[in-house]
Design a protein around this motif. Structure first.
Motif, PDB file in Angstrom:
ATOM      1  N   VAL B 104       0.846  -1.201   0.000  1.00 21.15           N
ATOM      2  CA  VAL B 104       0.000   0.000   0.000  1.00 21.15           C
ATOM      3  C   VAL B 104       0.883   1.254   0.000  1.00 21.15           C
ATOM      4  CG1 VAL B 104      -1.690   1.317   1.340  1.00 21.15           C
ATOM      5  CG2 VAL B 104      -1.903  -1.178   1.159  1.00 21.15           C
ATOM      6  N   ALA B 105       1.859   1.275   0.902  1.00 15.37           N
ATOM      7  CA  ALA B 105       2.732   2.451   1.024  1.00 15.37           C
ATOM      8  C   ALA B 105       3.446   2.732  -0.298  1.00 15.37           C
ATOM      9  CB  ALA B 105       3.755   2.230   2.139  1.00 15.37           C
ATOM     10  N   ALA B 106       3.977   1.676  -0.917  1.00 17.21           N
ATOM     11  CA  ALA B 106       4.713   1.874  -2.175  1.00 17.21           C
ATOM     12  C   ALA B 106       3.799   2.405  -3.268  1.00 17.21           C
ATOM     13  CB  ALA B 106       5.368   0.560  -2.602  1.00 17.21           C
ATOM     14  N   LEU B 107       2.562   1.885  -3.331  1.00 18.50           N
ATOM     15  CA  LEU B 107       1.624   2.384  -4.346  1.00 18.50           C
ATOM     16  C   LEU B 107       1.273   3.846  -4.085  1.00 18.50           C
ATOM     17  CD1 LEU B 107      -0.854  -0.636  -4.827  1.00 18.50           C
ATOM     18  CD2 LEU B 107       1.060   0.039  -6.297  1.00 18.50           C
ATOM     19  N   LEU B 108       1.249   4.220  -2.791  1.00 21.72           N
ATOM     20  CA  LEU B 108       0.985   5.625  -2.448  1.00 21.72           C
ATOM     21  C   LEU B 108       2.232   6.489  -2.629  1.00 21.72           C
ATOM     22  CD1 LEU B 108      -1.133   5.105   0.815  1.00 21.72           C
ATOM     23  CD2 LEU B 108      -1.966   6.131  -1.319  1.00 21.72           C
ATOM     24  N   GLY B 109       3.376   5.835  -2.792  1.00 17.33           N
ATOM     25  CA  GLY B 109       4.634   6.564  -2.953  1.00 17.33           C
ATOM     26  C   GLY B 109       5.144   7.167  -1.656  1.00 17.33           C
ATOM     27  N   VAL B 110       4.770   6.535  -0.533  1.00 20.13           N
ATOM     28  CA  VAL B 110       5.214   7.045   0.768  1.00 20.13           C
ATOM     29  C   VAL B 110       5.994   5.963   1.517  1.00 20.13           C
ATOM     30  CG1 VAL B 110       3.267   8.631   0.959  1.00 20.13           C
ATOM     31  CG2 VAL B 110       3.075   6.354   1.965  1.00 20.13           C
ATOM     32  N   PRO B 111       6.872   6.386   2.454  1.00 25.93           N
ATOM     33  CA  PRO B 111       7.565   5.386   3.273  1.00 25.93           C
ATOM     34  C   PRO B 111       6.604   4.809   4.309  1.00 25.93           C
ATOM     35  CG  PRO B 111       8.147   7.575   4.009  1.00 25.93           C
ATOM     36  CD  PRO B 111       7.273   7.761   2.793  1.00 25.93           C
ATOM     37  N   GLN B 112       7.020   3.748   4.961  1.00 28.66           N
ATOM     38  CA  GLN B 112       6.179   3.139   5.995  1.00 28.66           C
ATOM     39  C   GLN B 112       6.916   3.120   7.323  1.00 28.66           C
ATOM     40  OE1 GLN B 112       4.335  -0.767   5.201  1.00 28.66           O
ATOM     41  NE2 GLN B 112       4.936  -1.381   7.251  1.00 28.66           N
ATOM     42  N   ILE B 113       6.154   3.304   8.402  1.00 28.48           N
ATOM     43  CA  ILE B 113       6.709   3.068   9.737  1.00 28.48           C
ATOM     44  C   ILE B 113       6.230   1.683  10.162  1.00 28.48           C
ATOM     45  CG2 ILE B 113       6.655   3.789  12.154  1.00 28.48           C
ATOM     46  CD1 ILE B 113       6.457   6.687  11.177  1.00 28.48           C
ATOM     47  N   SER B 114       7.176   0.747  10.324  1.00 28.68           N
ATOM     48  CA  SER B 114       6.822  -0.616  10.717  1.00 28.68           C
ATOM     49  C   SER B 114       6.837  -0.757  12.228  1.00 28.68           C
ATOM     50  CB  SER B 114       7.830  -1.614  10.131  1.00 28.68           C
ATOM     51  OG  SER B 114       7.690  -1.724   8.738  1.00 28.68           O
ATOM     52  N   ASP B 115       5.905  -1.548  12.746  1.00 30.15           N
ATOM     53  CA  ASP B 115       5.907  -1.910  14.173  1.00 30.15           C
ATOM     54  C   ASP B 115       5.841  -0.710  15.111  1.00 30.15           C
ATOM     55  OD1 ASP B 115       6.241  -4.699  13.619  1.00 30.15           O
ATOM     56  OD2 ASP B 115       8.349  -4.287  13.180  1.00 30.15           O
ATOM     57  N   ALA B 116       4.978   0.230  14.826  1.00 26.03           N
ATOM     58  CA  ALA B 116       4.835   1.380  15.728  1.00 26.03           C
ATOM     59  C   ALA B 116       4.527   0.869  17.133  1.00 26.03           C
ATOM     60  CB  ALA B 116       3.716   2.293  15.240  1.00 26.03           C
ATOM     61  N   MET B 117       5.315   1.314  18.123  1.00 27.85           N
ATOM     62  CA  MET B 117       5.118   0.820  19.490  1.00 27.85           C
ATOM     63  C   MET B 117       4.704   1.925  20.460  1.00 27.85           C
ATOM     64  SD  MET B 117       9.124   0.118  20.463  1.00 27.85           S
ATOM     65  CE  MET B 117       8.873  -0.012  22.223  1.00 27.85           C
ATOM     66  N   ALA B 118       4.804   3.182  20.031  1.00 25.06           N
ATOM     67  CA  ALA B 118       4.350   4.297  20.860  1.00 25.06           C
ATOM     68  C   ALA B 118       4.047   5.476  19.956  1.00 25.06           C
ATOM     69  CB  ALA B 118       5.414   4.672  21.888  1.00 25.06           C
ATOM     70  N   VAL B 119       2.987   6.207  20.321  1.00 24.39           N
ATOM     71  CA  VAL B 119       2.598   7.387  19.551  1.00 24.39           C
ATOM     72  C   VAL B 119       3.175   8.616  20.245  1.00 24.39           C
ATOM     73  CG1 VAL B 119       0.637   8.738  18.682  1.00 24.39           C
ATOM     74  CG2 VAL B 119       0.458   6.235  18.879  1.00 24.39           C
ATOM     75  N   GLU B 120       3.994   9.367  19.537  1.00 22.80           N
ATOM     76  CA  GLU B 120       4.627  10.563  20.103  1.00 22.80           C
ATOM     77  C   GLU B 120       4.027  11.840  19.536  1.00 22.80           C
ATOM     78  OE1 GLU B 120       7.583  10.369  22.354  1.00 22.80           O
ATOM     79  OE2 GLU B 120       6.577   8.433  22.517  1.00 22.80           O
ATOM     80  N   ALA B 148       1.476   3.083   8.638  1.00 23.58           N
ATOM     81  CA  ALA B 148       2.198   2.469   9.755  1.00 23.58           C
ATOM     82  C   ALA B 148       1.578   1.139  10.138  1.00 23.58           C
ATOM     83  CB  ALA B 148       2.210   3.402  10.969  1.00 23.58           C
ATOM     84  N   SER B 149       2.455   0.164  10.423  1.00 21.41           N
ATOM     85  CA  SER B 149       1.967  -1.086  11.005  1.00 21.41           C
ATOM     86  C   SER B 149       2.136  -0.972  12.517  1.00 21.41           C
ATOM     87  CB  SER B 149       2.722  -2.291  10.441  1.00 21.41           C
ATOM     88  OG  SER B 149       4.083  -2.267  10.819  1.00 21.41           O
ATOM     89  N   VAL B 150       1.221  -1.597  13.234  1.00 22.18           N
ATOM     90  CA  VAL B 150       1.153  -1.421  14.675  1.00 22.18           C
ATOM     91  C   VAL B 150       1.582  -2.700  15.393  1.00 22.18           C
ATOM     92  CG1 VAL B 150      -0.373  -0.937  16.628  1.00 22.18           C
ATOM     93  CG2 VAL B 150      -0.714   0.242  14.437  1.00 22.18           C
ATOM     94  N   ARG B 151       2.550  -2.541  16.296  1.00 27.63           N
ATOM     95  CA  ARG B 151       3.031  -3.665  17.082  1.00 27.63           C
ATOM     96  C   ARG B 151       2.014  -3.983  18.169  1.00 27.63           C
ATOM     97  NH1 ARG B 151       6.282  -4.298  21.653  1.00 27.63           N
ATOM     98  NH2 ARG B 151       7.951  -5.845  21.499  1.00 27.63           N
ATOM     99  N   GLY B 152       1.303  -5.087  18.001  1.00 27.18           N
ATOM    100  CA  GLY B 152       0.183  -5.416  18.881  1.00 27.18           C
ATOM    101  C   GLY B 152       0.565  -5.497  20.342  1.00 27.18           C
ATOM    102  N   ALA B 153       1.770  -6.009  20.628  1.00 27.13           N
ATOM    103  CA  ALA B 153       2.176  -6.209  22.017  1.00 27.13           C
ATOM    104  C   ALA B 153       2.285  -4.894  22.782  1.00 27.13           C
ATOM    105  CB  ALA B 153       3.509  -6.957  22.066  1.00 27.13           C
ATOM    106  N   SER B 154       2.342  -3.771  22.069  1.00 26.77           N
ATOM    107  CA  SER B 154       2.504  -2.474  22.733  1.00 26.77           C
ATOM    108  C   SER B 154       1.183  -1.789  23.061  1.00 26.77           C
ATOM    109  CB  SER B 154       3.337  -1.535  21.844  1.00 26.77           C
ATOM    110  OG  SER B 154       4.583  -2.113  21.561  1.00 26.77           O
ATOM    111  N   PHE B 155       0.076  -2.342  22.578  1.00 32.06           N
ATOM    112  CA  PHE B 155      -1.225  -1.693  22.785  1.00 32.06           C
ATOM    113  C   PHE B 155      -2.262  -2.723  23.230  1.00 32.06           C
ATOM    114  CE2 PHE B 155       1.146   0.657  19.594  1.00 32.06           C
ATOM    115  CZ  PHE B 155       1.022   1.978  20.033  1.00 32.06           C
ATOM    116  N   GLU B 156      -3.059  -2.355  24.234  1.00 27.24           N
ATOM    117  CA  GLU B 156      -4.161  -3.228  24.650  1.00 27.24           C
ATOM    118  C   GLU B 156      -5.234  -3.202  23.564  1.00 27.24           C
ATOM    119  OE1 GLU B 156      -4.391  -5.088  27.358  1.00 27.24           O
ATOM    120  OE2 GLU B 156      -2.411  -4.459  28.063  1.00 27.24           O
ATOM    121  N   PRO B 157      -6.011  -4.269  23.432  1.00 25.88           N
ATOM    122  CA  PRO B 157      -7.118  -4.221  22.465  1.00 25.88           C
ATOM    123  C   PRO B 157      -8.157  -3.191  22.899  1.00 25.88           C
ATOM    124  CG  PRO B 157      -6.794  -6.459  23.348  1.00 25.88           C
ATOM    125  CD  PRO B 157      -5.909  -5.551  24.137  1.00 25.88           C
ATOM    126  N   ALA B 158      -8.747  -2.488  21.947  1.00 25.86           N
ATOM    127  CA  ALA B 158      -9.808  -1.531  22.268  1.00 25.86           C
ATOM    128  C   ALA B 158     -10.955  -2.280  22.930  1.00 25.86           C
ATOM    129  CB  ALA B 158     -10.285  -0.847  20.991  1.00 25.86           C
TER     130      ALA B 158
END
Lengths: 249, 315
Positions: B104-120, B148-158
């Motif tokens: 998806v990111a490549a088709l959009l022409g943007v970089p990706q943040i993999s495994d986001a573990m905290a939102v700053e 961005a892909s989200v690292r599940g272990a860093s966030f509780e399920p909603a």
């Protein structure tokens, strides 16, 4: 006959425990042992086996890196790659940039298969294979644990969360190697000598006309928060008791 | 305002818990409006499930027979079409998300943040590199869609209790036919808790010594209602199937209780369990690195103590 392109990334060796620089600018790489990304070795091994089965005629190893990445390309040549290409950059590039480079090379080389590692063990991004496939407009078969070629179709078993998924893709296609695809061969001394005579072309990154900046910047790098060390219990009774007190069993 | 599109991962009937974790990450983005997108042959059930997640503002569905199974090459162009109305595209960093999002990111022409573990910040995230030994803070450009892909272990399920409106989208893009789903073989029995989301996990390592001995792990896991995991060494040796691998290149998990049996604790394994609330290590070698991170360590022969633990649990 099919031509296979394999990505080779120079990374900090698997056994090195990296340290973050005190100024937060990155990790300390001075004097650290560097190796071929282990997943790229698996990718290369697969390409070599395909060629040895008579299903491809040429295996080309490509790296995007500094001058030093020639060492890893020489390793790839010693393993059995026919020739190598180094796209020379002055510093690490984002996976999107690496993907644009690999697509340019794949097109230039008329590659039928591009086999990459599923992730590099330095940035752990796991982006390049799907990005290459997308930019090239071709199928992707990521996390491959078995690749079977028949005519213009590859049947691939993939390691997914639910188990093993099988998909079929039309060639040309991009593959990413998972751990169980194969066990890479050891390099023998005569092969290292032979590899010195194999062609290794160097292309300047700037000659490809690809922008290096994709608008993602590293603000800082820090070590992980340490996990506090717990206690050693003397026997099963004490362990079960402790877990029961915490309501865990 | 940040308009976040979260791509649903599902089995055709239910939403994967990893997506609920990605929703929690999305909610932490300042001033976020969160939409879950369900791509399926018949999205009704999954959409209804997604709509009950707290903090979800809307659910959109794209029904197409080609979405019967999740193929990245087929889904990516549809997501790109939908993404035009959003500032962020998120998905869980599972095998599904890892396969799909970079496309998806490549088709959009943007970089990706993999495994986001905290939102700053809206465009600023932390992510692990070097098997979790260096945490990088990345900042992306706000004038482009952030993937961005989200690292599940860093966030509780909603939590549940939401009631988001569901609307159907029609997406008209050409879908490739160069990629075809053939089959799925699930080696692990489905009557056990799912490794990625289980509250308790018992993992076995090389010290188990054989596939037959690995049955000890399954047996204890059954007694405890736990999911089964394995170290890379145990999977490589054929003691356990690949989908049970925990660590840098396997699953990253955050159970309430993690019991590592006969696992020495290579950094590549530790990165997969660091977010577990309580870690128990059972190993013969008192010097094993697993004891550096365990809350409770037991230096003992696993073949002696596993039956003892089972007996203690039975009594």
């Amino acid at each position: 006959m099919r031509k296979i392109l394999v990505g080779i990334k120079r990374v900090v060796d698997y056994n090195v425990r990296v340290r973050v620089k005190p100024d937060g600018s990155g990790v300390a790489l001075e004097g650290v042992k560097m190796s071929v990304n282990p997943f790229d070795e698996i990718a290369l091994e697969e390409a070599l086996r395909i060629k040895e089965r008579g299903e491809a005629s040429e295996v080309v190893a490509v790296s995007i890196g500094t001058e030093d990445a020639q060492q890893q390309l020489r390793t790839a040549l010693a393993m059995g790659a026919d020739r190598a290409i180094l796209v020379k950059v002055s510093e690490a590039v984002d996976p999107l940039v690496a993907s644009r480079v690999l697509v340019a090379i794949a097109q230039q080389e008329n590659a039928d298969l591009v086999i990459l590692g599923k992730q590099a063990i330095d940035d752990d991004a796991a982006q390049t294979a799907p990005m290459v496939a997308a930019l090239w407009g071709r199928p992707q078969a990521t996390f491959a644990s078995k690749i079977t070629l028949e005519g213009s179709v590859a049947t691939v078993i993939r390691e997914v969360d639910a188990g093993l998924e099988t998909i079929a893709v039309d060639l040309p296609a991009v593959f990413s190697a998972d751990l169980r695809l194969n066990e890479p061969r050891y390099v023998k001394l005569p092969d290292i000598m032979k590899a010195k005579k194999k062609p290794l072309d160097i292309i300047e990154f700037s000659a490809l006309g690809i922008a290096a900046d994709v608008g993602l910047k590293t603000v800082f790098v820090e070590p992980p928060k340490p996990r506090s060390k717990g206690i050693v219990v003397k026997d099963v009774a004490e362990l079960v008791d402790a877990l029961q007190k915490k309501g865990l069993i | 305002m940040s308009k976040i599109l979260v791509i649903a991962e599902h089995d055709g009937a239910k939403l994967n818990q990893a997506t609920a974790r990605a929703v929690t990450c999305a909610r932490q983005i300042p001033d976020a409006q969160v939409t879950i997108a369900v791509f399926a042959a018949d999205p009704a059930a999954v959409a209804a499930d997604a709509a009950t997640l707290a903090g979800v503002d809307a659910v959109v569905t794209v029904a197409h027979s080609a979405n019967e199974t999740a193929l990245a090459a087929v889904l990516a162009p549809q997501i790109v079409a939908v993404a035009a109305h959003y500032t962020h595209v998120l998905a869980a960093s599972t095998a599904f998300g890892k396969d799909l999002l970079p496309r998806v990111a490549a088709l959009l022409g943007v970089p990706q943040i993999s495994d986001a573990m905290a939102v700053e910040g809206a465009y600023k995230f932390k992510r692990p590199t070097y098997a979790g030994n260096a945490i990088v803070t990345l900042e992306a450009s706000p004038d482009r869609i952030l993937v961005a892909s989200v690292r599940g272990a860093s966030f509780e399920p909603a939590a549940r209790g939401g009631n988001a409106p569901i609307s159907a989208l029609s997406v008209t893009v050409e879908l490739p036919t160069h990629t075809r789903y053939v089959s799925l073989s699930a080696a692990a029995s489905s009557d056990r808790p799912d490794l990625a989301s289980a509250a308790k996990v018992i993992s076995g390592g090389r010290a188990l010594g054989s596939k037959e001995n690995f049955a000890l792990i399954y047996s204890l896991a059954s007694k405890m209602g736990a999911a089964v995991g394995a170290s890379r060494a145990a999977v490589d040796a054929g003691y356990a199937p690949n989908e049970l691998q925990v660590g840098q290149t396997g699953k990253i998990i955050a159970p309430q209780l993690y019991v590592a049996v006969g696992i020495s604790g290579a950094i590549q394994h530790l990165t997969g369990i660091k977010d577990a609330k309580t870690i128990v290590a059972i190993n013969k070698d008192a010097e094993a690195p697993i004891f550096e991170v365990s809350d409770f360590g037991l230096v003992a022969d696993l073949f002696v103590v596993l039956p003892e633990i089972e007996k203690a649990l039975a009594g």
